[in-house]
Structures are given as C-alpha cells and as structure tokens.
Design a protein around this motif. Structure first.
Motif: not given
Length: 402
Positions: A2-26
């Motif tokens: 089944p699909d996730l609830a629409a309001h969950v699908r609309d939650v944006p990516v946290n760009q702070i975590r996005e770049i920080t987790e990339a940095a932790w892998r570097t």
C-alpha cells in the motif's frame, strides 16, 4: 505494498543531513555542516547517568519527568527569561525537536496554518506537515539583517492561521531578536489570537546582546497565556545523543500534556533525566568554555570571510555564521555544496535547507576546533573585488573590508 500517507510523501529531505552524511562518508572531510558540540562531557554529568543505571533506576518516571529535573529546568528558565513559571508548567522531553512536535500536536489541526521563519530551521516545516498542517514562511530579508518585520507577518495571517514560530538565537542565522521587537511580536500574536512556539535551543549562547524570551511578555493567566517554549540541553551542555530537553507550556494544560506525552513517548529515559539534572545543578564550566570557544571561532571565521570579500551576517548568538556564496553557487547552492565537498573536502549546510531565501547562502557551524574551522573556511573561493563591492550589507561587520 500500500501507498504511504500523502502527507508523509510530501515531507522534504533534510538537506543538512544530506550533506553531512555525505561528508561522514568522505575520508578526511572537514565537517562544518552540522551543529554538534565537540567538547568532552563533564564527568559529573556522565557519572549521574551511570549511577542511575547502577542503582537499576530504569522504570517508568512520571510522564512529565522526575520532579527535581522539572524544578531545575524551571529555575534556569526563570533566571534566563525573567518569566515567573513553576515546575508544573515544565515537561521533560526527548530534545527540543520532540518539544516542538508536542507543541504542534496540541495546537494544529489538519489544514491549519503555521507561520515559520524563512530562512528557518527545516523541521519547523517538516513537523507541521507530518501533522497535516500547512507551513507558511514569513520572510527574513538580507536588507533587514534577516530580522522579521511585523507588516510582513501580519500580511500572511488568514482565518486558518493558528501558530507563530519564533527562533532566537536563530538557527541558521545567528540573529537575535531585540527586546522591543520580541514584545511587539507577542502583542501581534495577542491581537490575532495566535499561539506562539518559541524555539530557544541556543539561549545560552549570545554575544554582547541579551537573550530575550517571548515568555517574558506573556500572560500568566490560564486562558490568556499563549507562549510555548522549547528548550534543550543538547547545545547548552553537549548532550545531543542523550536526547533531553523541556517544553514550557502555558498554565492549565497539565492533563492535555500528560495525555500527549503518554501517547507519544510515555516518559524520557531515566538515565538521561539524571544526567540532565546534574548538568543543570552542577558546575557550569562547560557552558562558559563553550561560549568562549564559539565566540573565538566566530571572530576567526569572520576575519577570514572578510579577507575573502565574502559577505556574512555577524552572529549575535548560537554557533553559526551565515555567509553569501552566490558568486560561486550559480543559483543552486544545494548542488554547489555537494560539488564543493567532492572538490575541497569541506561540508557546509546549503542555505536552501532553511528556506527559499537561503538560496546563495551557506551556514557555517562554529563547533569544530579553530584549526579545522579556519582550514575549512580558508578553502572557500574569494569574491572578486568588483563583485564584492556590489554585495549587500547584511549586518554589522558583514560588508567586505569592514
């Protein structure tokens, strides 16, 4: 599936975590994208948490927290804010983020609007969307040193508006609301019968200006009070992993808050509560050391930015610098910080993590050692003199060459 609830699908990516987790892998990356205090925890704080485990005090606590900790939070808040509150209005939560979630859960129904700063911390929008509410950004413009204007906020208020979010000292900006403006914002909320959620994660760290809590100007009368205050020990004492904070509520909401606590978390882990009690009531050397470190780092990074001709907002609080890299980001700062990490080994949080007005800006965390901070900021490309001369003034000391 089944699909996730629409309001969950609309939650944006946290760009702070996005770049920080990339940095932790570097390997070898200089990570200046996340607000993680780097000092060892005071021994008495660690021992208080361990002692709780040693005596096997691992059962449920009251929903709102152990009484001594609620009183310690209330005492600190009275001292810091000047607001006359008792421990019965303090609810111990798993960090300021959970406090924000609890407050929004109490105040927002599906379709309600909540006014949040733009630029502002990303979970203001993320959390409200999870609750089926509608986040509406009120603008913080460079030309006004990223301070809110009453007329901009008032123009956004509709019949569906329920909550005004304030954040001082600001993450990501390092801006601090002055006393007169804070009073006027509380009065605006009163005129329009709005709740206020005040995020005061960084109340311990201001530089040459006072921290002013909106709670100082709130009513103490049940039914008239409107300010919720979200506090944390994550930043003040470096307890990010223990997940401990407090939500200070208007009077008269005891039963509702207990119900919400029971439904979401029941209670906070007892070792974290006893560690927090030791932090609040014991020696405060850690806080003094941290404040001095952040101020020194702020000044060192500011001098480097100024020498490179990069405009920035002088931080009056928190532990971040807000810098304008539009001369190199090409209108897409989110993509630029990823390229910059790959090419230079340094991570900064992109301004768009905090709202549309953050395009072209980065947030520089001041938590690292001074050597790491200076090394990371020194790798930023300088702004050409002709471009620098056209850059906007964005706060005292922000204009290149000042």
């Amino acid at each position: 599936m089944p699909d996730l609830a629409a309001h969950v699908r609309d939650v944006p990516v946290n760009q702070i975590r996005e770049i920080t987790e990339a940095a932790w892998r570097t390997p070898g990356a200089v990570v200046l994208s996340i607000g993680e205090p780097g000092f060892p925890l005071p021994r008495h704080v660690l021992e208080a948490g361990m002692a709780c485990l040693d005596r096997d005090e691992t059962n449920y606590t009251p929903n709102a927290g152990i009484p001594a900790l609620r009183e310690a939070f209330a005492a600190r808040f009275r001292q810091q804010s000047g607001a006359d509150i008792g421990a019965e209005r303090v609810y111990v939560v798993e960090g300021a983020q959970q406090g924000l979630h609890f407050a929004m859960s109490l105040l927002l129904a599906p379709g309600d609007e909540i006014l949040i700063p733009n630029p502002g911390y990303p979970t203001f929008a993320m959390t409200s969307r999870l609750l089926h509410a509608v986040p509406v950004g009120y603008p913080l413009y460079p030309a006004q040193d990223f301070q809110p204007r009453l007329e901009d906020i008032e123009a956004l208020i509709t019949e569906r508006t329920r909550v005004l979010v304030l954040n001082s000292p600001s993450n990501p900006l390092g801006a601090v609301l002055a006393e007169d403006l804070t009073r006027q914002l509380v009065e605006l909320a009163r005129r329009h019968d709005l709740w206020i959620i005040s995020d005061e994660c960084y109340e311990a760290f201001t530089y040459d200006v006072p921290h002013v809590s909106p709670a100082r100007f709130d009513s103490a009368v049940p039914g008239e009070a409107r300010v919720f205050t979200s506090l944390t020990l994550s930043k003040t004492y470096g307890l990010t992993g223990l997940r401990i904070g407090a939500l200070v509520c208007p009077p008269g909401l005891e039963q509702q808050m207990n119900n919400v606590m029971e439904a979401i978390v029941s209670c906070v882990a007892s070792p974290s509560q006893y560690a927090a009690l030791a932090a609040l009531t014991g020696p405060q050397d850690y806080v003094v050391q941290a404040r001095d470190h952040y101020r020194t780092n702020r000044d060192a990074a500011s001098a480097l930015l100024r020498s490179k001709g990069i405009p920035f907002l002088t931080a009056q609080g928190a532990f971040y610098l807000w810098a304008d890299v539009s001369h190199v980001s090409g209108g897409d700062v989110r993509s630029w910080v990823r390229r910059f990490l790959a090419e230079s080994g340094v991570s900064f949080a992109p301004g768009t993590a905090f709202g549309s007005i953050g395009e072209g800006w980065i947030r520089i965390a001041l938590c690292a050692t001074q050597a790491e901070l200076v090394e990371g900021v020194s790798r930023l490309p300088a702004r050409e003199p002709a471009t620098a001369g056209a850059a906007p003034v964005t706060g005292t000391g922000s204009q290149p060459g000042q």
